[in-house]
Design an enzyme around this catalytic site. Structure first.
Site, PDB file in Angstrom:
ATOM      1  N   ASP A   1     -18.869  14.624 -27.514  1.00  0.00           N
ATOM      2  CA  ASP A   1     -19.548  13.342 -27.669  1.00  0.00           C
ATOM      3  C   ASP A   1     -20.813  13.479 -28.509  1.00  0.00           C
ATOM      4  O   ASP A   1     -21.506  14.511 -28.440  1.00  0.00           O
ATOM      5  CB  ASP A   1     -19.942  12.779 -26.301  1.00  0.00           C
ATOM      6  CG  ASP A   1     -18.742  12.283 -25.498  1.00  0.00           C
ATOM      7  OD1 ASP A   1     -17.658  12.156 -26.090  1.00  0.00           O
ATOM      8  OD2 ASP A   1     -18.913  12.025 -24.295  1.00  0.00           O
TER       9      ASP A   1
ATOM     10  N   TYR B   1     -19.586  23.480 -19.193  1.00  0.00           N
ATOM     11  CA  TYR B   1     -20.677  22.570 -19.532  1.00  0.00           C
ATOM     12  C   TYR B   1     -21.847  22.731 -18.570  1.00  0.00           C
ATOM     13  O   TYR B   1     -21.660  22.965 -17.371  1.00  0.00           O
ATOM     14  CB  TYR B   1     -20.224  21.107 -19.432  1.00  0.00           C
ATOM     15  CG  TYR B   1     -19.129  20.703 -20.370  1.00  0.00           C
ATOM     16  CD1 TYR B   1     -19.418  20.143 -21.617  1.00  0.00           C
ATOM     17  CD2 TYR B   1     -17.788  20.846 -20.010  1.00  0.00           C
ATOM     18  CE1 TYR B   1     -18.397  19.750 -22.480  1.00  0.00           C
ATOM     19  CE2 TYR B   1     -16.765  20.457 -20.866  1.00  0.00           C
ATOM     20  CZ  TYR B   1     -17.079  19.911 -22.102  1.00  0.00           C
ATOM     21  OH  TYR B   1     -16.067  19.532 -22.943  1.00  0.00           O
TER      22      TYR B   1
ATOM     23  N   ASP C   1     -23.774   7.390 -19.430  1.00  0.00           N
ATOM     24  CA  ASP C   1     -24.701   8.262 -20.138  1.00  0.00           C
ATOM     25  C   ASP C   1     -26.036   7.544 -20.314  1.00  0.00           C
ATOM     26  O   ASP C   1     -26.240   6.442 -19.786  1.00  0.00           O
ATOM     27  CB  ASP C   1     -24.120   8.709 -21.479  1.00  0.00           C
ATOM     28  CG  ASP C   1     -23.719   7.535 -22.378  1.00  0.00           C
ATOM     29  OD1 ASP C   1     -24.341   6.459 -22.285  1.00  0.00           O
ATOM     30  OD2 ASP C   1     -22.775   7.690 -23.175  1.00  0.00           O
TER      31      ASP C   1
ATOM     32  N   ARG D   1     -18.881  13.028 -17.594  1.00  0.00           N
ATOM     33  CA  ARG D   1     -19.550  11.781 -17.196  1.00  0.00           C
ATOM     34  C   ARG D   1     -18.916  11.202 -15.936  1.00  0.00           C
ATOM     35  O   ARG D   1     -19.610  10.690 -15.053  1.00  0.00           O
ATOM     36  CB  ARG D   1     -19.489  10.770 -18.337  1.00  0.00           C
ATOM     37  CG  ARG D   1     -20.414  11.096 -19.507  1.00  0.00           C
ATOM     38  CD  ARG D   1     -20.238  10.101 -20.643  1.00  0.00           C
ATOM     39  NE  ARG D   1     -18.954  10.249 -21.318  1.00  0.00           N
ATOM     40  CZ  ARG D   1     -18.302   9.267 -21.933  1.00  0.00           C
ATOM     41  NH1 ARG D   1     -18.802   8.038 -21.915  1.00  0.00           N
ATOM     42  NH2 ARG D   1     -17.161   9.493 -22.544  1.00  0.00           N
TER      43      ARG D   1
END
Length: 297
Positions: free
Chosen positions: A43, A71, A85, A179
C-alpha cells in the site's frame, strides 16, 4: 539483465510507481528496455520490502506473491476509519483503551488459521471492479471472509495501564490484510482501532537488510555500481534446494524436455548448469526431471 532490486519503499509511493521508477533508472543506466515486475503489492501508506524483478526473474513473481510476509504495524485505539488506516474518515469511536494484558489475552485468537474480512478499500475485485473504486463512489461493498494464516503475532511492549496504541509484528500468509487484523484485534478487546504505521520487514526470502533506498536506486541511474543495486536471480530461490545438472541434462531441460535418470529425492528444485547459471525450476518425481519454469539465461 536478470535479477532483483529490493526496494525499501517509502510511504506515499505506490507499487506500480516503484516499478516505473525502476524502469526509468534502468534506462538511465543504459540497460535499455528491461522487463520489470513486483513481487507483492505494498500500500502507498506502507513502507518496507518491495521485491522488484528484472528480466527472467519476473518469472518468479508468482512465487513471490504466494510467499509469506512479515510486518511491523501500529494500532491506534479509539477510532476506526473507513480505510482502516490514517487517511480514512472516522466511522466509529470508543472510549475503551486496552491494557497489555488485554492484548495478550486475545492474541491466541489471531494466531494460526483464521477467517478474515478484507477492508472495503482494497484491490479485491467485485463483479469485475476494484473494491476501493466502489467504496470511493460511496457504494455499499460487501466483502466476503477469506481464510488466511497468521504464523506468529507478537509485541515487544511492556508496562501497565491503558494503551493509546501498540506496535506488533506479524508473520502472515499471502492474502492477509494487516489493516483487517488491526481492526479485529481492536474490536476483540472491546475498542475500535486503525493502523497508523505499517512496515513490511520481509517478503519471501528478502529482508530489509537487502533493501535499498529510493535515493540509492536513483544513484544507479547516475552510474552507481550494478553489484550494489541488483541481486542475482537465484537470490529469489534460496528457499529451494539447488540441483547441479550435467551438460546433457541442462541441454534437455533448456529445451523443455523431461530428463530421465535424475538421482535425487522427489520435490521442487532449481537446476543450474556447470557454470552455476540457473536453468529452470524443476520438479523431480520418480527419477525424472520436469520443467516447471525455464529461464533463458
Amino acid at each position: 539483465m536478470n535479477g532483483w532490486i529490493i526496494l525499501d519503499k517509502p510511504v506515499g509511493l505506490g507499487s506500480t510507481q516503484a516499478v516505473g521508477a525502476v524502469k526509468r533508472v534502468c534506462r538511465e543506466a543504459g540497460l535499455g528496455k528491461v522487463k520489470v515486475g513486483h513481487g507483492g503489492t505494498l500500500d502507498p501508506l506502507a513502507s518496507g520490502v518491495l521485491p522488484i524483478a528484472l528480466g527472467e526473474a519476473t518469472k518468479l513473481c508468482g512465487r513471490m506473491l504466494d510467499a509469506s510476509k512479515t510486518y511491523d504495524f501500529t494500532i491506534a485505539f479509539g477510532t476506526e476509519t473507513a480505510g482502516l488506516d490514517a487517511e480514512g474518515e472516522v466511522v466509529a469511536t470508543s472510549d475503551v483503551r486496552p491494557t497489555l494484558a488485554d492484548i495478550e489475552a486475545v492474541v491466541p485468537r489471531f494466531t494460526g488459521p483464521i477467517e478474515q474480512v478484507p477492508p472495503a478499500y482494497s484491490a479485491i475485485k467485485i463483479d469485475g471492479q476494484r473494491a476501493y473504486d466502489l467504496a470511493r463512489k460511496g457504494e455499499a461493498v460487501e466483502m466476503k471472509a477469506r481464510s488466511v494464516t497468521i504464523f506468529s503475532l507478537r509485541g515487544d511492549e511492556r508496562g501497565e495501564g491503558p494503551l493509546e496504541s501498540i506496535t506488533l509484528t506479524a508473520h502472515v500468509s499471502k492474502g492477509t490484510y494487516i489493516r483487517s487484523l488491526a481492526r479485529d484485534i481492536a474490536r476483540a478487546v472491546g475498542s475500535v482501532g486503525h493502523v497508523t504505521m505499517l512496515r513490511r520487514t520481509k517478503a519471501g526470502p528478502f529482508t530489509l537488510e537487502q533493501a535499498i533506498s529510493l535515493d540509492k536506486l536513483n544513484a544507479f541511474g547516475q552510474g552507481a555500481a550494478q553489484s550494489e543495486i541488483i541481486l542475482p536471480l537465484e537470490a529469489g530461490l534460496v528457499d529451494i534446494p539447488a540441483l547441479n545438472l550435467s551438460p546433457e541434462a541442462a541441454g534437455a531441460i533448456r529445451q523443455g524436455r523431461v530428463w530421465t535418470g535424475g538421482c535425487t529425492d522427489d520435490g521442487l528444485y532449481w537446476g543450474r548448469d556447470s557454470d552455476m547459471r540457473p536453468v529452470a525450476l524443476i520438479e523431480a518425481l520418480a527419477g525424472t526431471l520436469k520443467v516447471v519454469r525455464g529461464f533463458n539465461i
